[in-house]
Scaffold this active site. Structure first.
Site, PDB file in Angstrom:
ATOM      1  N   ILE A 296       0.814  -1.276   0.126  1.00  0.00           N
ATOM      2  CA  ILE A 296      -0.169  -0.067   0.127  1.00  0.00           C
ATOM      3  C   ILE A 296       1.260   1.022  -0.148  1.00  0.00           C
ATOM      4  CG2 ILE A 296      -2.164   0.969   1.266  1.00  0.00           C
ATOM      5  CD1 ILE A 296      -2.619  -1.307   2.254  1.00  0.00           C
ATOM      6  N   ALA A 297       0.131   1.598  -1.090  1.00  0.00           N
ATOM      7  CA  ALA A 297       1.620   3.322  -1.110  1.00  0.00           C
ATOM      8  C   ALA A 297       2.806   2.988  -1.418  1.00  0.00           C
ATOM      9  CB  ALA A 297       1.488   4.530   0.250  1.00  0.00           C
TER      10      ALA A 297
ATOM     11  N   GLY B 107       4.145   3.457  -3.996  1.00  0.00           N
ATOM     12  CA  GLY B 107       3.712   4.197  -5.810  1.00  0.00           C
ATOM     13  C   GLY B 107       3.464   3.807  -6.710  1.00  0.00           C
ATOM     14  N   LYS B 108       2.339   2.556  -6.984  1.00  0.00           N
ATOM     15  CA  LYS B 108       2.296   2.078  -7.974  1.00  0.00           C
ATOM     16  C   LYS B 108       0.928   3.010  -9.203  1.00  0.00           C
ATOM     17  CE  LYS B 108      -0.592  -0.881  -5.406  1.00  0.00           C
ATOM     18  NZ  LYS B 108       0.030  -0.647  -4.415  1.00  0.00           N
TER      19      LYS B 108
ATOM     20  N   THR C 273       1.593   5.996  -9.627  1.00  0.00           N
ATOM     21  CA  THR C 273       2.737   7.506  -9.622  1.00  0.00           C
ATOM     22  C   THR C 273       2.828   6.685 -10.709  1.00  0.00           C
ATOM     23  OG1 THR C 273       3.277   8.127  -7.409  1.00  0.00           O
ATOM     24  CG2 THR C 273       4.546   8.877  -9.229  1.00  0.00           C
TER      25      THR C 273
ATOM     26  N   GLU D  98      -2.933  -2.345 -11.895  1.00  0.00           N
ATOM     27  CA  GLU D  98      -2.704  -2.153 -11.241  1.00  0.00           C
ATOM     28  C   GLU D  98      -3.409  -3.468 -10.077  1.00  0.00           C
ATOM     29  OE1 GLU D  98      -2.438   0.759  -7.272  1.00  0.00           O
ATOM     30  OE2 GLU D  98      -3.948   1.416  -9.014  1.00  0.00           O
TER      31      GLU D  98
END
Length: 307
Positions: free
Chosen positions: A128-129, A131-132, A134, A202
């Site tokens: 989680i978080a 950078g996927k 982005t 994603e």
């Protein structure tokens, strides 16, 4: 309207008239029979291709390559010979390539070659978080790449219910609900028609099963019966639907960095997620877990459609 007697008379008239041979019969075939031209092994020369512009061009290429090759072979002496050898290689290669292509198209052999699927599906995985999004936003600027992000908006509003938030509040109660819906929405992502030859997703239906469902079950937050039902659904989907992926890219990001990004983006559902220190530090245990589950990991050898 004709009555039964009229129809019987009409049928008799048609059947008797159809026996008349020659041009006097009004019941002639509407199409002429196509003569079957048999060839070696069912192959038949496509004369229409040879008479057409492309066939004539290809035939001319073969003849010119043959003439060039014959001319080069007539030279007995040369000094230096590097240029001659290069020209001999080029002329010979051109003769072989153009000859094979002419043979393929004139005998329609190209129609017997299975079509190669050049479509490529790439899944971006990570914490989680990590950078996927982005990463995917960068590739979304490229017109020849289709980008599919996680359908989080669907998970946050299922006819008014935020099942993502409910799962974070009580994973034991709502884990099966969320994961069932995630499996459905990820199936929709995999099976939607591709609008480009390259698709980047994603996460995937595979990570939903092998990471999140497995984690809920092994941590005791999903009953075994729920886990079995989800597994049965996943196995059926995998065996009956093409949810294959060609490449999995994992974005390795430390838990500390992920946690800082998590706080900055400030999603309501993620405010209660704690920081787990050392979550990725026990490499030896990860290697042991990998060896235990080697035969279940997606790879070319144990998954027919996955790399």
């Amino acid at each position: 309207m004709r009555n039964g007697e009229d129809l019987e008379g009409f049928d008799g008239e048609a059947s008797s008239t159809s026996m008349i041979s020659g041009a006097s019969s009004p019941y002639q075939p509407t199409t002429e029979p196509v003569s079957q031209r048999r060839g070696l092994g069912g192959l038949r020369c496509d004369l229409d291709y040879l008479r057409g512009a492309f066939g004539r061009i290809k035939l001319a290429e073969v003849v010119l390559a043959l003439i060039a090759f014959i001319c080069i072979e007539t030279i007995m002496e040369c000094s230096p010979c590097e240029g001659l050898y290069f020209f001999e290689f080029v002329s010979c290669s051109a003769l072989v390539v153009t000859g094979v292509l002419l043979l393929m198209f004139s005998l329609n052999l190209h129609t017997r070659i299975p079509q190669i699927n050049w479509n490529l599906t790439i899944c971006i995985e990570g914490n989680i978080a990590s950078g996927k999004t982005t990463c995917l936003d960068y590739f979304a600027q490229t017109t020849n790449i289709e980008v599919l992000t996680e359908p989080v908006s669907k998970w946050r509003n299922v006819r008014g219910y935020n099942i993502l938030g409910l799962m974070y509040q009580d994973a034991s109660r709502w884990g099966i609900t969320l994961q069932t819906y995630i499996q459905l929405t990820m199936l929709e992502q995999h099976t939607r028609p591709m609008i480009s030859s390259v698709r980047m997703m994603e996460r995937s239906i595979h990570s939903a099963k092998y990471i999140f469902v497995e984690n809920l079950y092994r941590s005791g937050k999903m009953p075994e019966v729920d886990y079995i039902v989800l597994t049965e659904w996943f196995d059926w989907i995998k065996n009956n639907t093409d949810v294959s992926v060609d490449l999995i890219v994992y974005l390795q990001t430390s838990p500390e960095v992920c946690y800082e990004r998590l706080k900055r983006r400030c999603r309501e559902e993620e405010k209660i997620i704690p920081l787990v220190i050392g979550a990725d530090h026990d490499m030896q245990k990860m290697i042991e877990k990998y060896e235990e589950n080697r035969d279940q990991i997606l790879n070319l050898y144990n998954m027919q459609h996955c790399l």
